[in-house]
Design an enzyme around this catalytic site. Structure first.
Site, PDB file in Angstrom:
ATOM      1  N   GLU A 146       0.844  -1.197   0.000  1.00 31.15           N
ATOM      2  CA  GLU A 146       0.000   0.000   0.000  1.00 31.15           C
ATOM      3  C   GLU A 146       0.879   1.247   0.000  1.00 31.15           C
ATOM      4  OE1 GLU A 146      -3.882   2.063   2.078  1.00 31.15           O
ATOM      5  OE2 GLU A 146      -2.867   0.431   3.136  1.00 31.15           O
ATOM      6  N   GLU A 240     -12.091   2.636   2.199  1.00 29.84           N
ATOM      7  CA  GLU A 240     -11.427   2.689   3.502  1.00 29.84           C
ATOM      8  C   GLU A 240     -11.718   4.050   4.124  1.00 29.84           C
ATOM      9  OE1 GLU A 240      -7.073   1.722   5.291  1.00 29.84           O
ATOM     10  OE2 GLU A 240      -7.157   3.299   3.770  1.00 29.84           O
TER      11      GLU A 240
END
Length: 293
Positions: A146, A240
């Site tokens: 990420e 998210e």
């Protein structure tokens, strides 16, 4: 395209009950994937979670993050060793949950660094991840890095850096995990960054520039979805988001969750699902309109 939602929209994921509640809410709000935070296999009944996911007809996606005590860029060999062991255990959790990937900031400690990264730290990290990636490959799990912003790591913030890291690792089982919130900070052109990453994208997060309701900030979702369709991305897209009630204490500091950008988790989830469905459908229509006859 399957859409997912992170556990932290629902709760802090600290207990078996938390995760099972998040799974139920994920199903109720129409998502196909629940992204889990790093789970300690000694504290959770993973087999039960898998059975429940099957019952609810959702998939589980594993993620993890390194603490300073597990930083694989560290000059301390013991810290690096602990980091590698942590990542190998996280791969095992992903495998046992039936997740095809293990994503998150797994290449350095997830924190604000007070110093510049070093060439030696970069090399140590790439070497560790290459070894972990081989074990993960045997388990059917892809490692997805990420790319978080400069305030959450000093090592890799952009697609260009991520691709260079993958090349140095020499692994064919390391991919990029892109996130519109972080790209909005770090990439000069987020859409071009998606095109550059191409088939090395293993997982994708959507998050608004203010981490709030999708469409309320500055992220260009229309162009983002057009680019994802253009490169043929199909591995799942998850929302998210955090608020102070559902975010673990250490993440409140790392991610600077100083104010709540949503208060009703069900409303936020339902809005996100409708927004994603509409954006993807519109991008498909545009792609069809521009396709050669």
């Amino acid at each position: 395209m399957d859409f997912g939602i992170h556990t932290f929209v629902w709760n802090d994921g600290q207990t078996q009950q938390d995760i099972e509640q998040a799974m139920e809410m994920t199903r109720e709000t129409g998502f196909a994937i629940l992204e889990l935070p790093g789970l300690d296999p000694r504290a959770f009944d993973l087999d039960r979670l898998v059975r429940r996911a099957v019952e609810l007809e959702i998939r589980l996606a594993a993620s993890a993050g390194l603490t300073p005590a597990h930083d694989v860029t560290s000059e301390d060999p013991e810290v690096v060793r602990r980091g590698e062991m942590f990542l190998l255990e996280a791969v095992g959790v992903a495998r046992d949950l039936g997740s095809t990937q293990m994503s998150g900031p797994i290449f350095s400690a997830h924190q604000k660094f007070p110093t510049m990264p070093t060439r030696e730290g970069w090399k140590r990290s790439a070497e560790v991840l290459a070894r972990v990636a081989e074990t993960a490959k045997d388990a059917g799990v892809a490692l997805c890095l990420e790319l978080v912003n400069r305030y959450e790591t000093n090592l890799i913030n952009t697609v260009q850096q991520g691709l260079a890291y993958i090349e140095e690792s020499g692994s064919d089982n390391i991919f990029l995990h892109l996130d519109t919130f972080h790209m909005n900070i770090e990439e000069a052109d987020p859409v071009q960054a998606i095109r550059l990453a191409g088939d090395r994208i293993g997982y994708f997060h959507v998050g608004e520039s203010n981490r709030g309701y999708l469409g309320s900030g500055t992220v260009d979702f229309e162009a983002t979805f057009d680019a994802l369709l253009e490169i043929g991305y199909s591995r799942g897209i998850s929302i998210e988001a955090f608020n102070s009630r559902t975010c673990r204490d250490h993440l409140k500091t790392v991610c600077a969750i100083w104010r709540d950008v949503f208060h009703d988790d069900v409303d936020f989830a339902l809005h996100s699902k409708v927004f994603l469905d509409m954006q993807y459908a519109a991008a498909q229509r545009r792609a069809g309109a521009y396709a050669p006859a």
